[in-house]
Write a protein that holds these residues in place. Structure first.
Motif, PDB file in Angstrom:
ATOM      1  N   SER A 259      41.830  11.500  99.362  1.00 38.36           N
ATOM      2  CA  SER A 259      43.161  11.176  98.852  1.00 38.36           C
ATOM      3  C   SER A 259      43.091  10.002  97.884  1.00 38.36           C
ATOM      4  CB  SER A 259      44.094  10.834 100.015  1.00 38.36           C
ATOM      5  OG  SER A 259      45.263  10.199  99.560  1.00 38.36           O
ATOM      6  N   LEU A 260      43.754  10.160  96.725  1.00 40.76           N
ATOM      7  CA  LEU A 260      43.765   9.081  95.730  1.00 40.76           C
ATOM      8  C   LEU A 260      44.455   7.834  96.276  1.00 40.76           C
ATOM      9  CD1 LEU A 260      42.926   8.356  92.853  1.00 40.76           C
ATOM     10  CD2 LEU A 260      45.149   9.182  92.055  1.00 40.76           C
ATOM     11  N   SER A 261      45.476   8.034  97.099  1.00 44.79           N
ATOM     12  CA  SER A 261      46.175   6.878  97.675  1.00 44.79           C
ATOM     13  C   SER A 261      45.252   6.082  98.581  1.00 44.79           C
ATOM     14  CB  SER A 261      47.417   7.332  98.445  1.00 44.79           C
ATOM     15  OG  SER A 261      47.059   8.223  99.482  1.00 44.79           O
ATOM     16  N   ASP A 262      44.303   6.763  99.270  1.00 46.46           N
ATOM     17  CA  ASP A 262      43.328   6.060 100.105  1.00 46.46           C
ATOM     18  C   ASP A 262      42.350   5.252  99.247  1.00 46.46           C
ATOM     19  OD1 ASP A 262      44.418   7.013 102.438  1.00 46.46           O
ATOM     20  OD2 ASP A 262      43.068   8.731 102.579  1.00 46.46           O
ATOM     21  N   VAL A 263      42.007   5.801  98.081  1.00 40.52           N
ATOM     22  CA  VAL A 263      41.129   5.071  97.139  1.00 40.52           C
ATOM     23  C   VAL A 263      41.808   3.772  96.714  1.00 40.52           C
ATOM     24  CG1 VAL A 263      40.009   5.114  94.884  1.00 40.52           C
ATOM     25  CG2 VAL A 263      39.993   7.166  96.317  1.00 40.52           C
TER      26      VAL A 263
END
Length: 521
Positions: A259-263
């Motif tokens: 997930s990009l939000s986790d990055v």
């Protein structure tokens, strides 16, 4: 000077312990040896060639103290700075070396396990862009003292004394190599710091010291879907000052997420800004300063634009940033106002080049204080929230924003820039002036004050305790500079108030608007 040779090949180096008194006699005699000389030229190149021949059989380090442009023999340089271009808003020239002599000599030294450390005590242009190569490629250190004078500039004199003390007493490793490995699918493509790259992942460090910093750029070459962890390992092999061969290993494992939000949640904004600063230095030298500045803006625009795309359910008219990167635009703006990257403000070429050298070689914690200093109000310190360190009570004043609107005539403010402390004193701060500085009034505060006097007052004890606690947290002992209305360092102090608008740069609010406009294009 064209054919340098050693008068005796094997008896010029002496053992420190066996010849301690002789060395002391030499050091005591040095100040008077050349008091009557009329020679004004400098033959640095030939002196370095002789030192290299002298050190080659054993390796070690060469300490160079230079005060001017080398003007005779190999490696001589000519002035390249045009003072009229110091405030240029367009092209900044001559950020790279004028000759490859010093780089070649550094590589020869590195091959013989010898590092070259440069102390530049200069009152005029000395072409640091060329001289710095002797330290960059031999894993040496660079120290710079602009406008140095042992009596007329007590701040720089004190700084040299403290730096030299640390330089001579800190731990040191010899004949070092450092290798960095990473998980399959990742690759290392660029290193930042002072060293020689011996192979794709092996750095040669003739000397290694605890004050050096390194940065590494990596790229994702293959899909990492088959692994849940990405691992990085750094191994440093060196010889201690006691002759012991040692290895130190650091390993870091990070989760691979989809997930990009986790990055974004895992982003370390200080690591990001320090790596971008290193990349911007390289871009400034290989391309131009304006290209480097544009690339920094694009980094902010691209990262926040991508984040806003993933949060499309939110209102797009506002500038949205993840919590981890909320200070990203502020730190980039602060970089623009750093000596390394600023334009439109008078900046000596050697000052600019030294700032770039520091960015490439400072550890992250110290580099961050250079980019965005800590500002404290210290005229009303209390024990509320204080910490106890070694039977000493250390006040903990809150951090202030870097803006002139935070300064008051009734206050005293300490700015921590890592290598120097600025103490700004308001005209009406009578209590602090009397009880901490020991002066009857504002006009009587001496410009030459470089440390707080020991006074038998609670305010004095608290101020000294706080400043000494700050100093204890770093390797190099910062010099203290008093800032008054008529102080020569006043302009420098206000340049660090990065949230304010200047003639050539945005205020923080204006920069946020500019970023928002770029994203909405």
């Amino acid at each position: 000077m064209k054919d340098i040779f050693l008068p005796t090949p094997d008896s010029l180096l002496v053992n420190l312990h066996e010849s301690k008194e002789l060395i002391k006699d030499l050091l005591n005699a040095l100040p008077n040896m050349f008091t009557n000389t009329r020679e004004t030229h400098s033959a640095l190149g030939p002196a370095l060639q002789a030192a290299f021949k002298l050190m080659s059989p054993t390796g070690g380090r060469i300490s160079v103290f230079q005060t001017q442009l080398p003007s005779l023999g190999a490696g001589r340089l000519h002035s390249r700075e045009d003072p009229n271009q110091r405030s240029s808003t367009k092209v900044v020239q001559h950020l790279g070396p004028a000759t490859d002599f010093y780089k070649k000599l550094a590589l020869d030294c590195s091959g013989q396990q010898t590092a070259v450390d440069l102390f530049l005590l200069s009152s005029q242009y000395s072409d640091l862009a060329s001289l710095a190569c002797m330290s960059k490629y031999s894993a040496g250190c660079i120290y710079y003292y602009p406008s140095f004078h042992h009596s007329h500039n007590p701040v720089q004199a004190e700084k040299l004394q403290q730096d030299l003390k640390r330089y001579l007493t800190r731990k040191i490793g010899f004949e070092a190599v450092m290798r960095i490995r990473c998980t399959k699918g990742l690759s290392i493509h660029t290193f930042h710091g002072n060293f020689f790259v011996r192979s794709t992942d092996l750095l040669s460090l003739a000397n290694v010291n605890p004050d050096a910093g390194f940065a590494v750029q990596m790229s994702i070459e293959e899909n990492l879907t088959d692994t849940s962890l990405a691992c990085f390992q750094t191994a440093l092999l060196y010889t201690s000052s006691k002759g012991e061969r040692r290895i130190r290993v650091h390993t870091l494992c990070l989760p691979v997420v989809t997930s990009l939000s986790d990055v974004y949640a895992g982003a370390d904004v200080q690591a990001v800004i320090c790596l971008l600063a290193n990349m911007a230095v390289d871009r400034s030298i290989s391309s131009s300063l304006s290209d480097a500045r544009d690339a920094l803006v694009n980094a902010v625009v691209d990262s926040l634009s991508a984040y806003m795309t993933t949060t499309s359910n939110l209102q797009q008219s506002a500038l949205i940033a993840p919590n981890s990167l909320r200070l990203f635009p502020l730190y980039v703006l602060a970089l623009f106002k750093q000596k390394a990257f600023r334009t439109g403000t008078s900046t000596r070429l050697d000052d600019r080049v030294y700032a770039m050298c520091q960015i490439k070689s400072q550890p992250l914690l110290h580099l961050m204080k250079m980019i965005y200093p800590n500002l404290y109000r210290i005229d009303r310190l209390t024990d509320e929230g204080a910490i106890h360190v070694s039977d000493r009570v250390v006040p903990q004043p809150p951090l202030q924003r870097l803006s002139a609107e935070k300064l008051t005539r009734e206050g005293a403010f300490l700015m921590d820039c890592s290598s120097i402390f600025y103490l700004w004193i308001g005209r009406s701060c009578d209590h602090f002036i009397n009880e901490v500085l020991g002066c009857p009034n504002y006009s009587s505060i001496p410009q030459t004050l470089i440390q707080l006097p020991e006074l038998d007052t609670l305010a004095s004890e608290r101020a000294r305790s706080f400043i000494s606690w700050l100093k204890d947290s770093r390797p190099l002992n910062p010099a203290l500079q008093i800032i008054k209305d008529e102080s020569p360092g006043k302009a420098e102090f206000f340049q660090h108030l990065v949230e304010d608008k200047t003639e050539a740069a945005f205020s923080y609010y204006e920069f946020l608007l500019h970023i928002q406009q770029q994203i909405c294009k």
